[in-house]
Scaffold this motif. Sequence first.
Motif, PDB file in Angstrom:
ATOM      1  N   ARG A  84       1.566  -1.327   0.332  1.00  0.00           N
ATOM      2  CA  ARG A  84      -0.144  -0.039  -0.029  1.00  0.00           C
ATOM      3  C   ARG A  84       0.842   0.803   0.315  1.00  0.00           C
ATOM      4  N   ASN A 102       6.437   3.221  13.090  1.00  0.00           N
ATOM      5  CA  ASN A 102       5.855   3.032  12.044  1.00  0.00           C
ATOM      6  C   ASN A 102       6.022   4.982  11.120  1.00  0.00           C
ATOM      7  N   ARG A 133       7.226   7.099   9.137  1.00  0.00           N
ATOM      8  CA  ARG A 133       6.809   7.801   7.672  1.00  0.00           C
ATOM      9  C   ARG A 133       8.202   8.845   6.999  1.00  0.00           C
ATOM     10  N   THR A 184       4.380 -17.284   8.076  1.00  0.00           N
ATOM     11  CA  THR A 184       4.092 -17.530   7.433  1.00  0.00           C
ATOM     12  C   THR A 184       3.195 -17.064   6.907  1.00  0.00           C
ATOM     13  N   ALA A 229       0.442 -15.271   4.254  1.00  0.00           N
ATOM     14  CA  ALA A 229      -1.343 -15.557   4.280  1.00  0.00           C
ATOM     15  C   ALA A 229      -1.374 -15.921   2.577  1.00  0.00           C
ATOM     16  N   GLN A 289      -2.029 -11.503  -0.565  1.00  0.00           N
ATOM     17  CA  GLN A 289      -1.874 -11.059  -0.442  1.00  0.00           C
ATOM     18  C   GLN A 289      -2.861  -9.370  -0.837  1.00  0.00           C
ATOM     19  N   ALA A 312      -2.422  -2.038   7.933  1.00  0.00           N
ATOM     20  CA  ALA A 312      -2.498  -1.858   9.055  1.00  0.00           C
ATOM     21  C   ALA A 312      -2.635  -3.428   9.410  1.00  0.00           C
ATOM     22  N   GLY A 345       1.017  -4.028  10.578  1.00  0.00           N
ATOM     23  CA  GLY A 345       1.043  -3.979  12.284  1.00  0.00           C
ATOM     24  C   GLY A 345       0.794  -3.233  12.728  1.00  0.00           C
ATOM     25  N   ASP A 346      -0.478  -2.562  12.446  1.00  0.00           N
ATOM     26  CA  ASP A 346      -1.430  -1.639  13.440  1.00  0.00           C
ATOM     27  C   ASP A 346      -2.721  -3.266  14.339  1.00  0.00           C
ATOM     28  N   ALA A 390      -2.878 -10.539  11.770  1.00  0.00           N
ATOM     29  CA  ALA A 390      -2.011  -9.534  10.731  1.00  0.00           C
ATOM     30  C   ALA A 390      -2.489 -10.556   9.511  1.00  0.00           C
TER      31      ALA A 390
HETATM   32  N1  LIG Z   1       1.716 -11.352   3.601  1.00  0.00           N
HETATM   33  C1  LIG Z   1       1.470 -11.697   4.672  1.00  0.00           C
HETATM   34  N2  LIG Z   1       1.057 -12.354   4.652  1.00  0.00           N
HETATM   35  C2  LIG Z   1       1.333 -12.843   6.457  1.00  0.00           C
HETATM   36  N3  LIG Z   1       1.138 -12.701   7.722  1.00  0.00           N
HETATM   37  C3  LIG Z   1       1.864 -10.717   7.010  1.00  0.00           C
HETATM   38  C4  LIG Z   1       1.863 -10.682   5.446  1.00  0.00           C
HETATM   39  N4  LIG Z   1       1.795  -9.043   5.454  1.00  0.00           N
HETATM   40  C5  LIG Z   1       2.386  -8.845   7.106  1.00  0.00           C
HETATM   41  N5  LIG Z   1       2.219  -9.984   7.836  1.00  0.00           N
HETATM   42  C6  LIG Z   1       2.079  -9.906   9.189  1.00  0.00           C
HETATM   43  O1  LIG Z   1       2.131  -8.552  10.264  1.00  0.00           O
HETATM   44  C7  LIG Z   1       3.440  -8.452  10.497  1.00  0.00           C
HETATM   45  C8  LIG Z   1       2.742  -6.594  10.569  1.00  0.00           C
HETATM   46  O2  LIG Z   1       3.879  -6.198   8.599  1.00  0.00           O
HETATM   47  P1  LIG Z   1       4.754  -5.094   8.828  1.00  0.00           P
HETATM   48  O3  LIG Z   1       5.685  -5.579   8.832  1.00  0.00           O
HETATM   49  O4  LIG Z   1       4.281  -5.245   7.117  1.00  0.00           O
HETATM   50  O5  LIG Z   1       3.748  -3.872   9.265  1.00  0.00           O
HETATM   51  P2  LIG Z   1       3.505  -2.896   8.531  1.00  0.00           P
HETATM   52  O6  LIG Z   1       4.606  -2.103   7.782  1.00  0.00           O
HETATM   53  O7  LIG Z   1       4.387  -1.783   9.790  1.00  0.00           O
HETATM   54  O8  LIG Z   1       2.219  -2.010   8.560  1.00  0.00           O
HETATM   55  P3  LIG Z   1       1.516  -0.534   8.471  1.00  0.00           P
HETATM   56  O9  LIG Z   1       2.461  -0.070   8.515  1.00  0.00           O
HETATM   57  O10 LIG Z   1       0.716  -0.811   7.343  1.00  0.00           O
HETATM   58  O11 LIG Z   1       0.897  -1.175   9.813  1.00  0.00           O
HETATM   59  C9  LIG Z   1       4.462  -8.861   9.862  1.00  0.00           C
HETATM   60  O12 LIG Z   1       5.438  -9.083  11.336  1.00  0.00           O
HETATM   61  C10 LIG Z   1       3.765 -10.462   9.427  1.00  0.00           C
HETATM   62  O13 LIG Z   1       3.783 -10.838  11.073  1.00  0.00           O
END
Ligand SMILES: Nc1ncnc2c1ncn2[C@@H]1O[C@H](COP(=O)(O)OP(=O)(O)OP(=O)(O)O)[C@@H](O)[C@H]1O
Length: 315
Positions: A97, A167, A169, A248, A250, A253, A258, A260-261, A288
């Motif tokens: 995104r 987070n 940005r 693991t 998903a 995707q 969200a 990370g949120d 997540a």
């Molecule tokens: N494609 C995926 N399949 C399974 N789990 C995923 C996938 N993408 C992200 N996750 C899970 O989400 C967690 C957080 O992802 P990521 O670190 O990309 O979030 P982020 O960049 O902080 O996202 P955002 O800022 O949008 O909340 C990862 O550690 C993982 O556990």
Amino acid sequence: MKNSLLAIGECMVELSLSNSHSLQHSFAGDTYNSLVYAKRWQPEIDCFFLSGIGQDMFSSMMTEHWKAHGIEGQFVLCSPDHNVGIYAIKNDPSGERQFDYWRKDSAATQLMYLIEQSDSEPTWPHFDLVYFSGISLGILAEDDKSRFIDLIKRLRSNGSKIAFDPNYRPKMWSTKDHAIQWLEAAYSVSDIVLPGFDDHYDLFGHTSVEEIVGYCSQLHVSELIIKAGKQGVFAFENDRAVCHVPFTPAKVQRDTTAAGDSFAGVYLACRMASKDVQTAIEQATGAAGLVVQHQGAIVEHSIFDVFRQQFTQAF
Ligand SMILES: Nc1ncnc2c1ncn2[C@@H]1O[C@H](COP(=O)(O)OP(=O)(O)OP(=O)(O)O)[C@@H](O)[C@H]1O
Ligand SMILES: O=C(O)C(=O)C[C@H](O)[C@H](O)CO
């Protein structure tokens, strides 16, 4: 069981393109998203949101959204002359995104002024856990960032535990050093920190989990949860490795908004319910992994609940 969670930050109108190329809207913002997922995971937690809203139509729709999600908004402050912000999600074919924002001077950016002017802080109850992010800080004017950190210090000295997700940005900060200055201020007042590996790579050039641990150790972070993408999640307590939970993927995707949120919300909810760090990470990665399969920050309640019930049966 710790019972009250306060998230501080900004909730915005969220716009995204539906399949038919028409715009759909919802309400979202990183710490708000985490709060919604925390409430869904452990409904017995009292979840409060602290922010600024306006007197515009979207502000009233937003507070309805909070109510519908069981989020308590009684500490939210209303600005007479600032409206809520808006953001739009664009996804690439892999579901990654990007956001466009209309949030400059939004009501949430006035938070420190609104708190001081209303003199409401002395009326707040004790919160067991307080959660904020680099975005909660990044939207504030420079002076307000210091006042915000002072607020967190006061909450902490009154016995609240503090959790923080950087987070990062880049657009919110004038330079990397500017972001680092405030990130360090935030880490130093936090007990639990949940950075992405990418945040540390982009800001400090850290290329290993050990480097991140070394850095956070100097800032006395006691619970460090590093989300390292396909390398999985690494947890440390007082610089001691606690566990590693592998990634693991998903099934699909669709939209990573969200991820990370939801991870943070479920992780914190599990910790508040006295689950150990490894269980909390396993549940957070599970949640997540569901969120990335759906468009927008907040997955439809019914879908999420069915998932939660089935998923938690295995624990
Ligand atoms: N494609 C995926 N399949 C399974 N789990 C995923 C996938 N993408 C992200 N996750 C899970 O989400 C967690 C957080 O992802 P990521 O670190 O990309 O979030 P982020 O960049 O902080 O996202 P955002 O800022 O949008 O909340 C990862 O550690 C993982 O556990
Ligand atoms: O980028 C922000 O400020 C947002 O809060 C929008 C999204 O909901 C959030 O970034 C997702 O993590």
